[in-house]
Scaffold this active site. Structure first.
Site, mmCIF file in Angstrom:
data_model
loop_
_atom_site.group_PDB
_atom_site.id
_atom_site.type_symbol
_atom_site.label_atom_id
_atom_site.label_comp_id
_atom_site.label_asym_id
_atom_site.label_seq_id
_atom_site.Cartn_x
_atom_site.Cartn_y
_atom_site.Cartn_z
ATOM 1 N N HIS A 212 -0.669 -0.235 -9.789
ATOM 2 C CA HIS A 212 -1.359 -1.143 -8.940
ATOM 3 C C HIS A 212 -1.729 -2.717 -9.526
ATOM 4 O O HIS A 212 -3.014 -2.894 -9.671
ATOM 5 C CB HIS A 212 -2.484 -0.585 -8.282
ATOM 6 C CG HIS A 212 -3.029 -1.270 -6.909
ATOM 7 N ND1 HIS A 212 -3.418 -0.317 -6.012
ATOM 8 C CD2 HIS A 212 -2.957 -2.370 -6.559
ATOM 9 C CE1 HIS A 212 -3.948 -1.097 -5.025
ATOM 10 N NE2 HIS A 212 -3.484 -2.547 -5.375
ATOM 11 N N ARG B 227 0.939 -1.258 -0.069
ATOM 12 C CA ARG B 227 0.034 0.045 -0.005
ATOM 13 C C ARG B 227 0.955 1.196 -0.076
ATOM 14 O O ARG B 227 1.895 1.346 0.611
ATOM 15 C CB ARG B 227 -0.929 -0.078 1.280
ATOM 16 C CG ARG B 227 -1.950 -0.814 1.184
ATOM 17 C CD ARG B 227 -3.001 -0.339 0.163
ATOM 18 N NE ARG B 227 -4.203 -1.210 0.074
ATOM 19 C CZ ARG B 227 -4.465 -2.262 -0.901
ATOM 20 N NH1 ARG B 227 -3.625 -2.672 -1.715
ATOM 21 N NH2 ARG B 227 -5.658 -3.153 -0.832
#
Ligand code: GLV
Length: 311
Positions: free
Chosen positions: A275, A223
């Site tokens: 991502h 993250r």
């Protein structure tokens, strides 16, 4: 039972769920509002707020991903509805591939060759033994432990870190603040696979990054919030002046998509990926989703998310 599905390839999920559960009505989130209402379950990845707000009788939410940070931040998330998340479900292997690629990138000097190529510079670099290239893995949940084991099996010594003590065959496991400092002082590459929680935000700050050995690299498929991005840029130095760190492979950012003017896009020793390290693989995850639905229906006790802990 009615299930609303929200994920990129929702139509495929709808087909797979309908086949496995012929008694269920499965609708995708782009169906008319009338068809979506009064669902029993929401199986979703990054559901928009209205999908949660319009439901009045949900019995459970299945997070079609590993991290629940997006879901927990979604306005209108009903407090009393139990949430389960995917555990590994094929994402461990995808993540391990991504991390192994990153470790090899720095270990085999691919970062240097990429820069050299821009100057037609033919300059081989020596290869140290893998035993001299310890890799640190922060986060030893289902995915982190899969990754730590895979990197260890690829021949690299692995030091793992978690907030609370854990054990993992072949991996030296450390925990707590002291354990983190010890890990950072020893590894050539550090990999961050922690959930985004109040306890992990900015865990790799300027002080911690400075504890890594000179020339270490950072791989973040976890993250964006885990790393202080300005501190990382400072530690990387600039085009003319190499900093404390050698380079970074980053899949996640404090703001996504990474804004086009963000300096990380331009940094010559940073690789930015959008991502993509571990998209939820339908074939591996579907059985877990079906067993969650069956368990919810039969009132079986499930390990649910603790919203206060954030995972
Ligand atoms: C992806 O980011 C996930 O949490 O599954």
């Amino acid at each position: 039972m009615k299930i609303v599905v929200h994920i990129n390839d929702a139509a495929e999920w709808q087909a797979a769920l309908s086949e496995a559960l012929p008694e269920a009505t499965v609708v995708t989130s782009d169906a008319p509002a009338e068809e979506r209402k009064n669902a029993d379950y929401l199986a979703a990845w990054k559901a928009p707020a209205h999908l949660l707000q319009e439901q009045a009788q949900l019995k459970g939410i299945i997070n079609l991903g590993a991290g629940v940070d997006y879901l927990l931040k979604t306005p209108g998330l009903p407090k009393e509805v139990p949430i389960v998340k995917l555990r590994d479900a094929g994402m461990g292997e995808l993540m391990a591939d991504y991390v192994l690629y990153g470790v090899l990138h720095f270990y085999r000097s691919m970062d240097r060759y990429a820069l050299q190529q821009t100057n037609a510079n033919w300059q081989p670099h020596s290869v140290v033994e893998k035993s001299q290239w310890p890799v640190g893995v922060l986060g030893l949940g289902a995915i982190g432990s899969f990754v730590a084991s895979a990197i260890q099996q690829a021949g690299f010594p692995v030091v793992g870190w978690s907030r609370t003590p854990k054990t993992l065959t072949g991996v030296r496991c450390l925990h707590g603040d002291d354990g983190l400092d010890e890990l950072l002082s020893q590894v050539q590459s550090v990999v961050t696979i922690l959930p985004d929680t109040a306890a992990t935000q900015g865990i790799l700050n300027a002080e911690r990054l400075s504890k890594l050995p000179q020339g270490a690299s950072v791989i973040n498929p976890g993250r964006g919030s885990l790393i202080d991005e300005q501190a990382l840029l400072d530690a990387l130095g600039n085009e003319t002046q190499t900093g404390h760190l050698r380079g970074a492979l980053l899949d996640v950012f404090s703001e996504e998509p990474l804004p086009s003017r963000h300096p990380l896009w331009q940094h010559p020793r940073v690789i930015v990926t959008p991502h993509m390290a571990a998209p939820t693989p339908l074939n591996d995850a579907i059985d877990q989703v079906i067993s969650y639905l069956r368990a919810f229906e039969s009132g079986e006790k499930l390990t649910t998310i603790n919203p206060d802990a954030g995972y």
